[in-house]
Design a protein around this motif. Structure first.
Motif, PDB file in Angstrom:
ATOM      1  N   ILE A  49       0.805  -1.217   0.000  1.00  0.00           N
ATOM      2  CA  ILE A  49       0.000   0.000   0.000  1.00  0.00           C
ATOM      3  C   ILE A  49       0.842   1.274   0.000  1.00  0.00           C
ATOM      4  N   TYR A  50       2.093   1.170   0.484  1.00  0.00           N
ATOM      5  CA  TYR A  50       2.934   2.361   0.528  1.00  0.00           C
ATOM      6  C   TYR A  50       4.025   2.357  -0.542  1.00  0.00           C
ATOM      7  N   SER A  51       3.934   1.430  -1.470  1.00  0.00           N
ATOM      8  CA  SER A  51       4.985   1.340  -2.487  1.00  0.00           C
ATOM      9  C   SER A  51       4.919   2.470  -3.507  1.00  0.00           C
ATOM     10  N   GLY A  52       3.733   3.008  -3.724  1.00  0.00           N
ATOM     11  CA  GLY A  52       3.566   4.052  -4.726  1.00  0.00           C
ATOM     12  C   GLY A  52       3.365   3.517  -6.131  1.00  0.00           C
ATOM     13  N   TYR A  53       3.180   2.197  -6.258  1.00  0.00           N
ATOM     14  CA  TYR A  53       3.012   1.594  -7.587  1.00  0.00           C
ATOM     15  C   TYR A  53       1.660   0.899  -7.688  1.00  0.00           C
ATOM     16  N   GLU A  54       1.074   0.978  -8.865  1.00  0.00           N
ATOM     17  CA  GLU A  54      -0.206   0.316  -9.094  1.00  0.00           C
ATOM     18  C   GLU A  54      -0.030  -1.161  -9.407  1.00  0.00           C
ATOM     19  N   LYS A  55       1.108  -1.494  -9.994  1.00  0.00           N
ATOM     20  CA  LYS A  55       1.407  -2.897 -10.297  1.00  0.00           C
ATOM     21  C   LYS A  55       2.576  -3.358  -9.440  1.00  0.00           C
ATOM     22  N   HIS A  56       2.422  -4.519  -8.839  1.00  0.00           N
ATOM     23  CA  HIS A  56       3.465  -5.064  -7.969  1.00  0.00           C
ATOM     24  C   HIS A  56       4.772  -5.266  -8.731  1.00  0.00           C
ATOM     25  N   THR A  57       4.673  -5.657  -9.997  1.00  0.00           N
ATOM     26  CA  THR A  57       5.879  -5.933 -10.778  1.00  0.00           C
ATOM     27  C   THR A  57       6.624  -4.666 -11.192  1.00  0.00           C
ATOM     28  N   ASP A  58       6.030  -3.489 -10.944  1.00  0.00           N
ATOM     29  CA  ASP A  58       6.727  -2.230 -11.225  1.00  0.00           C
ATOM     30  C   ASP A  58       7.571  -1.765 -10.041  1.00  0.00           C
ATOM     31  N   ASP A  59       7.418  -2.399  -8.914  1.00  0.00           N
ATOM     32  CA  ASP A  59       8.156  -2.010  -7.702  1.00  0.00           C
ATOM     33  C   ASP A  59       9.631  -2.383  -7.860  1.00  0.00           C
ATOM     34  N   PRO A  60      10.560  -1.421  -7.745  1.00  0.00           N
ATOM     35  CA  PRO A  60      11.985  -1.730  -7.891  1.00  0.00           C
ATOM     36  C   PRO A  60      12.488  -2.767  -6.892  1.00  0.00           C
ATOM     37  N   PHE A  61      11.896  -2.795  -5.696  1.00  0.00           N
ATOM     38  CA  PHE A  61      12.286  -3.813  -4.719  1.00  0.00           C
ATOM     39  C   PHE A  61      12.002  -5.204  -5.253  1.00  0.00           C
ATOM     40  N   VAL A  62      10.829  -5.385  -5.821  1.00  0.00           N
ATOM     41  CA  VAL A  62      10.446  -6.687  -6.371  1.00  0.00           C
ATOM     42  C   VAL A  62      11.354  -7.038  -7.543  1.00  0.00           C
ATOM     43  N   GLN A  63      11.596  -6.081  -8.402  1.00  0.00           N
ATOM     44  CA  GLN A  63      12.445  -6.326  -9.565  1.00  0.00           C
ATOM     45  C   GLN A  63      13.865  -6.709  -9.147  1.00  0.00           C
ATOM     46  N   ARG A  64      14.399  -5.961  -8.168  1.00  0.00           N
ATOM     47  CA  ARG A  64      15.772  -6.240  -7.734  1.00  0.00           C
ATOM     48  C   ARG A  64      15.871  -7.621  -7.081  1.00  0.00           C
ATOM     49  N   LYS A  65      14.901  -7.959  -6.267  1.00  0.00           N
ATOM     50  CA  LYS A  65      14.947  -9.256  -5.577  1.00  0.00           C
ATOM     51  C   LYS A  65      14.936 -10.400  -6.577  1.00  0.00           C
ATOM     52  N   TYR A  66      14.045 -10.341  -7.543  1.00  0.00           N
ATOM     53  CA  TYR A  66      14.009 -11.401  -8.549  1.00  0.00           C
ATOM     54  C   TYR A  66      15.286 -11.422  -9.384  1.00  0.00           C
ATOM     55  N   GLY A  67      15.790 -10.254  -9.714  1.00  0.00           N
ATOM     56  CA  GLY A  67      17.026 -10.211 -10.492  1.00  0.00           C
ATOM     57  C   GLY A  67      18.189 -10.839  -9.746  1.00  0.00           C
ATOM     58  N   ASP A  68      18.318 -10.507  -8.472  1.00  0.00           N
ATOM     59  CA  ASP A  68      19.408 -11.058  -7.657  1.00  0.00           C
ATOM     60  C   ASP A  68      19.311 -12.575  -7.548  1.00  0.00           C
ATOM     61  N   LEU A  69      18.129 -13.072  -7.218  1.00  0.00           N
ATOM     62  CA  LEU A  69      17.965 -14.518  -7.037  1.00  0.00           C
ATOM     63  C   LEU A  69      18.137 -15.263  -8.363  1.00  0.00           C
ATOM     64  N   TYR A  70      17.688 -14.657  -9.447  1.00  0.00           N
ATOM     65  CA  TYR A  70      17.816 -15.302 -10.750  1.00  0.00           C
ATOM     66  C   TYR A  70      19.285 -15.423 -11.157  1.00  0.00           C
ATOM     67  N   ILE A  71      20.033 -14.345 -10.986  1.00  0.00           N
ATOM     68  CA  ILE A  71      21.459 -14.373 -11.334  1.00  0.00           C
ATOM     69  C   ILE A  71      22.189 -15.440 -10.525  1.00  0.00           C
ATOM     70  N   ARG A  72      21.923 -15.499  -9.243  1.00  0.00           N
ATOM     71  CA  ARG A  72      22.611 -16.459  -8.381  1.00  0.00           C
ATOM     72  C   ARG A  72      22.195 -17.896  -8.698  1.00  0.00           C
ATOM     73  N   THR A  73      20.949 -18.083  -9.087  1.00  0.00           N
ATOM     74  CA  THR A  73      20.500 -19.423  -9.461  1.00  0.00           C
ATOM     75  C   THR A  73      21.164 -19.874 -10.756  1.00  0.00           C
ATOM     76  N   LEU A  74      21.295 -18.951 -11.716  1.00  0.00           N
ATOM     77  CA  LEU A  74      22.011 -19.286 -12.947  1.00  0.00           C
ATOM     78  C   LEU A  74      23.462 -19.653 -12.650  1.00  0.00           C
ATOM     79  N   ALA A  75      24.090 -18.895 -11.750  1.00  0.00           N
ATOM     80  CA  ALA A  75      25.481 -19.190 -11.384  1.00  0.00           C
ATOM     81  C   ALA A  75      25.593 -20.555 -10.728  1.00  0.00           C
TER      82      ALA A  75
END
Length: 391
Positions: free
Chosen positions: A259-285
């Motif tokens: 509710i306090y993210s300031g985004y209408e779509k959850h996938t637009d939240d930079p926190f969400v994007q960064r978390k998935y990016g970090d975990l994806y990179i490490r999983t590929l490694a």
């Protein structure tokens, strides 16, 4: 989410087809525990249990890279089936490494022809079974814990102590006196049957003994402990892949923005994007390290009895490195993905927690701390780990 399996590998392609079937009821079966009877039937029909058996015994001679990628593929939805398939190769290779030629001809040929699934009830850390001589054989009593795969096995490895010696044998899983207790209650790996097997005066013939304690293990024969580590690290990688794939699908279709993210779509939240990016990179490694370790294992395996201590040691380091990294990303991905899926994801019905529970169950049996010390010792001194349990 793309974790692209190598579909040019026929064993992996078959695993992908099976994984899609296993996925249909993976959550329900995880809750139920017990025996994955139908899934084991499908596994046997696929021919994958005989994949790694050498061609001279009627198998397909698959590489460890192929076999371990199959384990990884299954773990993307079902850690129990990944475990059962991977651990099936441990007693199977016990026969290949230490059995007599007659035992190899008989057991491996039949296993390949009938696609046997092998189980184990010879936990080396527990000295809870004994045997007495009886003519040209033994009468086995007691029990062994952590008997993974015993509940679905065609053949089973058993073990006992005779003075200072440890004896092992390969016998049919339905032999009179073998009681599968069905008491496994781990938080994860719910369908692996990793509980206790009781032996009530089980007859074991001398010609069913595998190897002799009087014969010292060669560097090649000590590879069997590394097979176990290879299976586990690929289970960790596959679990991370599965947690991220299922988490991504849920996040895109179900998650709501904070509710306090300031985004209408959850996938637009930079926190969400960064978390998935970090975990994806490490999983590929982790997947890349897993493949490096599997290729190292294949190279060592191909040397046969010519394998040197140094070659075996380098393979152990490769596997320990991949194992530590895979275990950590397995835990992180399967836990942290909840942070970006949101509160509604944490229900039993969704079953996302199975990935964390499966990884956590195995990392406790396989402490990363001691593998880091092994790697650090080698890096500082050049000393390779001595072949033994878990290394």
């Amino acid at each position: 989410m793309t974790f692209s399996p190598d579909l040019s590998d026929p064993f992996v392609a078959t695993a992908v087809e099976l994984r899609e079937i296993f996925d249909r009821d993976a959550v329900a079966r995880d809750k139920a525990g017990g025996r994955p009877v139908e899934q084991i039937r499908l596994l046997k029909e696929s021919g994958l249990p005989s994949a790694q058996i050498p061609k001279r015994y009627g198998g397909k001679g698959a590489s460890w890279l192929s076999v371990l990628r199959v384990v990884r593929e299954f773990a993307r939805t079902d850690g129990s089936l990944a475990h059962l398939y991977g651990y099936h190769h441990l007693p199977l290779n016990g026969v290949l490494f230490r059995g007599t030629q007659a035992q190899k001809d008989q057991l491996l040929t039949r296993s390949a022809r009938e696609n046997w699934v092998w189980g184990n009830s010879g936990n080396a850390m527990s000295k809870t079974s004994t045997a007495k001589r009886n003519g040209k054989g033994w009468i086995l009593s007691g029990f062994r814990p952590f008997s993974s795969g015993s509940h679905i096995a065609d053949y089973i490895q058993v073990a006992w102590e005779d003075g200072q010696d440890r004896l092992a044998a390969a016998i049919p899983a339905d032999r009179e006196g073998i009681v599968i207790e069905g008491d496994w209650d781990g938080v994860g790996q719910r369908q692996t049957g990793s509980g206790k097997v009781t032996f009530k005066d089980v007859h074991v013939c001398d010609d069913e003994l595998i190897g002799s304690p009087a014969a010292p293990l060669t560097p090649f024969q000590t590879l069997t402990s590394l097979f176990q580590q290879a299976v586990l690290l690929n289970l960790f990688v596959g679990s991370a892949q599965g947690a991220l794939s299922e988490g991504r699908d849920y996040t895109v279709s179900q998650s709501r923005p904070w509710i306090y993210s300031g985004y209408e779509k959850h996938t637009d939240d930079p926190f969400v994007q960064r978390k998935y990016g970090d975990l994806y990179i490490r999983t590929l490694a982790a997947a890349e390290l897993a493949d490096v370790a599997a290729k190292s294992l294949d190279a060592a395996y191909s040397q046969g009895e010519a394998l040197t201590l140094e070659q075996r040691g380098q393979t152990a380091i490769d596997l320990a490195t991949a194992n530590v990294y895979a275990g950590q990303i397995g835990l992180d991905a399967s836990s942290e993905v909840f942070e970006v899926m949101g509160a509604r994801s944490a229900t039993k019905a969704n079953g996302f927690d199975r990935f964390w529970r499966n990884v956590r169950t195995h990392t406790l049996h396989n402490p990363a701390e001691y593998k880091k010390r092994t790697i650090g010792t080698w890096l500082l001194t050049g000393d390779f780990p001595v072949g033994g349990l878990y290394r």
